[in-house]
Motif scaffolding. Sequence first.
Motif, PDB file in Angstrom:
ATOM      1  N   GLY A 179       0.776  -1.230   0.000  1.00 13.14           N
ATOM      2  CA  GLY A 179       0.000   0.000   0.000  1.00 13.14           C
ATOM      3  C   GLY A 179       0.809   1.282   0.000  1.00 13.14           C
ATOM      4  N   ARG A 180       2.121   1.190  -0.092  1.00 12.75           N
ATOM      5  CA  ARG A 180       2.930   2.405  -0.072  1.00 12.75           C
ATOM      6  C   ARG A 180       3.282   2.903  -1.471  1.00 12.75           C
ATOM      7  NH1 ARG A 180       7.534   0.419   3.896  1.00 12.75           N
ATOM      8  NH2 ARG A 180       7.723  -0.903   2.092  1.00 12.75           N
ATOM      9  N   GLY A 181       3.084   2.074  -2.485  1.00  9.97           N
ATOM     10  CA  GLY A 181       3.528   2.397  -3.840  1.00  9.97           C
ATOM     11  C   GLY A 181       2.900   3.645  -4.415  1.00  9.97           C
ATOM     12  N   LEU A 182       1.580   3.753  -4.359  1.00  8.47           N
ATOM     13  CA  LEU A 182       0.919   4.932  -4.924  1.00  8.47           C
ATOM     14  C   LEU A 182       1.214   6.187  -4.115  1.00  8.47           C
ATOM     15  CD1 LEU A 182      -2.517   3.561  -6.140  1.00  8.47           C
ATOM     16  CD2 LEU A 182      -0.489   4.110  -7.481  1.00  8.47           C
ATOM     17  N   ALA A 183       1.418   6.036  -2.815  1.00  9.33           N
ATOM     18  CA  ALA A 183       1.812   7.189  -2.005  1.00  9.33           C
ATOM     19  C   ALA A 183       3.192   7.678  -2.438  1.00  9.33           C
ATOM     20  CB  ALA A 183       1.818   6.815  -0.526  1.00  9.33           C
ATOM     21  N   MET A 184       4.073   6.736  -2.764  1.00  9.89           N
ATOM     22  CA  MET A 184       5.396   7.097  -3.240  1.00  9.89           C
ATOM     23  C   MET A 184       5.308   7.784  -4.608  1.00  9.89           C
ATOM     24  SD  MET A 184       8.614   4.692  -4.092  1.00  9.89           S
ATOM     25  CE  MET A 184       7.653   3.962  -5.393  1.00  9.89           C
ATOM     26  N   VAL A 185       4.469   7.246  -5.498  1.00 12.58           N
ATOM     27  CA  VAL A 185       4.277   7.851  -6.827  1.00 12.58           C
ATOM     28  C   VAL A 185       3.767   9.277  -6.659  1.00 12.58           C
ATOM     29  CG1 VAL A 185       2.894   7.771  -8.932  1.00 12.58           C
ATOM     30  CG2 VAL A 185       3.949   5.682  -8.061  1.00 12.58           C
ATOM     31  N   ALA A 186       2.787   9.473  -5.799  1.00 15.37           N
ATOM     32  CA  ALA A 186       2.226  10.809  -5.578  1.00 15.37           C
ATOM     33  C   ALA A 186       3.273  11.766  -4.999  1.00 15.37           C
ATOM     34  CB  ALA A 186       1.013  10.729  -4.667  1.00 15.37           C
ATOM     35  N   ALA A 187       4.184  11.240  -4.184  1.00 17.80           N
ATOM     36  CA  ALA A 187       5.232  12.083  -3.604  1.00 17.80           C
ATOM     37  C   ALA A 187       6.287  12.474  -4.639  1.00 17.80           C
ATOM     38  CB  ALA A 187       5.896  11.359  -2.433  1.00 17.80           C
ATOM     39  N   ILE A 188       6.589  11.579  -5.556  1.00 15.13           N
ATOM     40  CA  ILE A 188       7.606  11.850  -6.574  1.00 15.13           C
ATOM     41  C   ILE A 188       7.061  12.736  -7.687  1.00 15.13           C
ATOM     42  CG2 ILE A 188       9.024  10.798  -8.384  1.00 15.13           C
ATOM     43  CD1 ILE A 188       9.248   8.313  -6.627  1.00 15.13           C
ATOM     44  N   ALA A 189       5.845  12.451  -8.127  1.00 11.55           N
ATOM     45  CA  ALA A 189       5.262  13.133  -9.283  1.00 11.55           C
ATOM     46  C   ALA A 189       4.724  14.513  -8.924  1.00 11.55           C
ATOM     47  CB  ALA A 189       4.143  12.282  -9.874  1.00 11.55           C
ATOM     48  N   ASP A 190       4.610  15.348  -9.929  1.00 13.85           N
ATOM     49  CA  ASP A 190       4.016  16.669  -9.748  1.00 13.85           C
ATOM     50  C   ASP A 190       2.496  16.618  -9.868  1.00 13.85           C
ATOM     51  OD1 ASP A 190       6.463  18.303  -9.454  1.00 13.85           O
ATOM     52  OD2 ASP A 190       6.869  17.532 -11.462  1.00 13.85           O
ATOM     53  N   GLN A 191       1.992  15.662 -10.657  1.00 12.58           N
ATOM     54  CA  GLN A 191       0.550  15.445 -10.801  1.00 12.58           C
ATOM     55  C   GLN A 191       0.324  13.952 -11.008  1.00 12.58           C
ATOM     56  OE1 GLN A 191       0.210  18.269 -14.212  1.00 12.58           O
ATOM     57  NE2 GLN A 191      -1.737  18.776 -13.226  1.00 12.58           N
ATOM     58  N   VAL A 192      -0.790  13.450 -10.496  1.00  3.84           N
ATOM     59  CA  VAL A 192      -1.180  12.053 -10.709  1.00  3.84           C
ATOM     60  C   VAL A 192      -2.673  11.994 -10.998  1.00  3.84           C
ATOM     61  CG1 VAL A 192       0.635  11.033  -9.281  1.00  3.84           C
ATOM     62  CG2 VAL A 192      -1.533  11.675  -8.220  1.00  3.84           C
ATOM     63  N   GLY A 193      -3.112  10.923 -11.618  1.00  2.00           N
ATOM     64  CA  GLY A 193      -4.532  10.768 -11.862  1.00  2.00           C
ATOM     65  C   GLY A 193      -4.831   9.470 -12.577  1.00  2.00           C
ATOM     66  N   TYR A 194      -6.110   9.277 -12.845  1.00  2.00           N
ATOM     67  CA  TYR A 194      -6.538   8.100 -13.584  1.00  2.00           C
ATOM     68  C   TYR A 194      -7.849   8.414 -14.274  1.00  2.00           C
ATOM     69  CZ  TYR A 194     -10.126   7.141 -10.117  1.00  2.00           C
ATOM     70  OH  TYR A 194     -11.241   7.233  -9.312  1.00  2.00           O
ATOM     71  N   GLU A 195      -8.152   7.631 -15.296  1.00  2.00           N
ATOM     72  CA  GLU A 195      -9.454   7.686 -15.951  1.00  2.00           C
ATOM     73  C   GLU A 195      -9.760   6.285 -16.447  1.00  2.00           C
ATOM     74  OE1 GLU A 195      -6.296   9.508 -18.558  1.00  2.00           O
ATOM     75  OE2 GLU A 195      -7.445  10.620 -17.116  1.00  2.00           O
ATOM     76  N   GLY A 196     -11.002   6.060 -16.787  1.00  2.00           N
ATOM     77  CA  GLY A 196     -11.421   4.760 -17.297  1.00  2.00           C
ATOM     78  C   GLY A 196     -12.449   4.098 -16.403  1.00  2.00           C
ATOM     79  N   ASN A 197     -12.714   2.811 -16.700  1.00  2.00           N
ATOM     80  CA  ASN A 197     -13.683   2.050 -15.918  1.00  2.00           C
ATOM     81  C   ASN A 197     -13.322   0.573 -15.952  1.00  2.00           C
ATOM     82  OD1 ASN A 197     -14.821   0.843 -18.337  1.00  2.00           O
ATOM     83  ND2 ASN A 197     -15.876   2.779 -18.670  1.00  2.00           N
ATOM     84  N   ASP A 198     -14.083  -0.235 -15.210  1.00  2.00           N
ATOM     85  CA  ASP A 198     -13.780  -1.664 -15.117  1.00  2.00           C
ATOM     86  C   ASP A 198     -13.935  -2.390 -16.447  1.00  2.00           C
ATOM     87  OD1 ASP A 198     -12.964  -1.745 -12.540  1.00  2.00           O
ATOM     88  OD2 ASP A 198     -14.839  -2.514 -11.719  1.00  2.00           O
ATOM     89  N   GLU A 199     -14.896  -1.990 -17.241  1.00  2.00           N
ATOM     90  CA  GLU A 199     -15.145  -2.709 -18.493  1.00  2.00           C
ATOM     91  C   GLU A 199     -14.086  -2.451 -19.551  1.00  2.00           C
ATOM     92  OE1 GLU A 199     -19.096  -2.505 -20.042  1.00  2.00           O
ATOM     93  OE2 GLU A 199     -19.943  -2.377 -18.026  1.00  2.00           O
ATOM     94  N   LEU A 200     -13.650  -1.213 -19.700  1.00  2.00           N
ATOM     95  CA  LEU A 200     -12.690  -0.864 -20.743  1.00  2.00           C
ATOM     96  C   LEU A 200     -11.258  -0.802 -20.248  1.00  2.00           C
ATOM     97  CD1 LEU A 200     -14.717   1.936 -22.541  1.00  2.00           C
ATOM     98  CD2 LEU A 200     -14.497  -0.465 -23.183  1.00  2.00           C
ATOM     99  N   GLY A 201     -11.066  -0.687 -18.957  1.00  2.00           N
ATOM    100  CA  GLY A 201      -9.733  -0.565 -18.386  1.00  2.00           C
ATOM    101  C   GLY A 201      -9.471   0.850 -17.901  1.00  2.00           C
ATOM    102  N   HIS A 202      -8.329   1.006 -17.285  1.00  2.00           N
ATOM    103  CA  HIS A 202      -7.956   2.277 -16.689  1.00  2.00           C
ATOM    104  C   HIS A 202      -6.657   2.788 -17.298  1.00  2.00           C
ATOM    105  CE1 HIS A 202     -10.098  -0.113 -13.607  1.00  2.00           C
ATOM    106  NE2 HIS A 202     -10.740   1.020 -13.425  1.00  2.00           N
ATOM    107  N   ARG A 203      -6.530   4.087 -17.299  1.00  2.00           N
ATOM    108  CA  ARG A 203      -5.260   4.739 -17.618  1.00  2.00           C
ATOM    109  C   ARG A 203      -4.838   5.450 -16.335  1.00  2.00           C
ATOM    110  NH1 ARG A 203      -3.738  10.154 -19.214  1.00  2.00           N
ATOM    111  NH2 ARG A 203      -1.804  10.083 -20.437  1.00  2.00           N
ATOM    112  N   VAL A 204      -3.756   4.976 -15.750  1.00  2.00           N
ATOM    113  CA  VAL A 204      -3.233   5.579 -14.526  1.00  2.00           C
ATOM    114  C   VAL A 204      -1.954   6.318 -14.931  1.00  2.00           C
ATOM    115  CG1 VAL A 204      -2.476   5.164 -12.167  1.00  2.00           C
ATOM    116  CG2 VAL A 204      -4.180   3.655 -13.209  1.00  2.00           C
ATOM    117  N   TRP A 205      -1.851   7.587 -14.555  1.00  2.00           N
ATOM    118  CA  TRP A 205      -0.741   8.392 -15.039  1.00  2.00           C
ATOM    119  C   TRP A 205      -0.107   9.231 -13.935  1.00  2.00           C
ATOM    120  CZ3 TRP A 205      -1.447  13.562 -14.319  1.00  2.00           C
ATOM    121  CH2 TRP A 205      -2.760  14.011 -14.152  1.00  2.00           C
TER     122      TRP A 205
END
Length: 163
Positions: free
Chosen positions: A131-157
């Motif tokens: 559970g620390r990975g996304l917290a680390m990503v958010a700390a390193i990156a200047d912006q984070v986010g995601y879009e999409g849904n369960d049926e088509l998939g997600h884009r996490v950036w």
Amino acid sequence: MPETTALATVFVPKQRESGAVQRELIDAMVDLHPGGLTWRRTFPGTLDQIPHVRHFTCYLLADSPCQDDAEQIVAELAANALQHTSSGRPHGTFIVEITRTTTTITIAVYDCGWGSIPRFGERCCSDAERGRGLAMVAAIADQVGYEGNDELGHRVWAKIHNP
């Protein structure tokens, strides 16, 4: 067999003997393309692909001072796609996309869906095993986010500024 080896060496490009490509030349090349340069690669949905994802990112960003951060981010996002979505199931895949402009680098991972959505803002214990990975990503990156849904998939950036 020696004939095969001799033929193979003909197709191997010579390595550059000088140092890295100058930053000005990279920026000039990126400026030629509106929206920057974008690279995408599809990987099989297995954990043994994480080193390949890191290498892909390292190679594309070899001249960037953000290379190490980008490598860490892409490895974390890819591992999450494999662990928390159907990308990690048999015959699953995920896509890594790197977009580079003169000022930013955006790392995105597309999954196959049917999994949890990323929770970048959640606090975690420092001694937690997961559970620390996304917290680390958010700390390193200047912006984070995601879009999409369960049926088509997600884009996490994640977006980092390229000084």
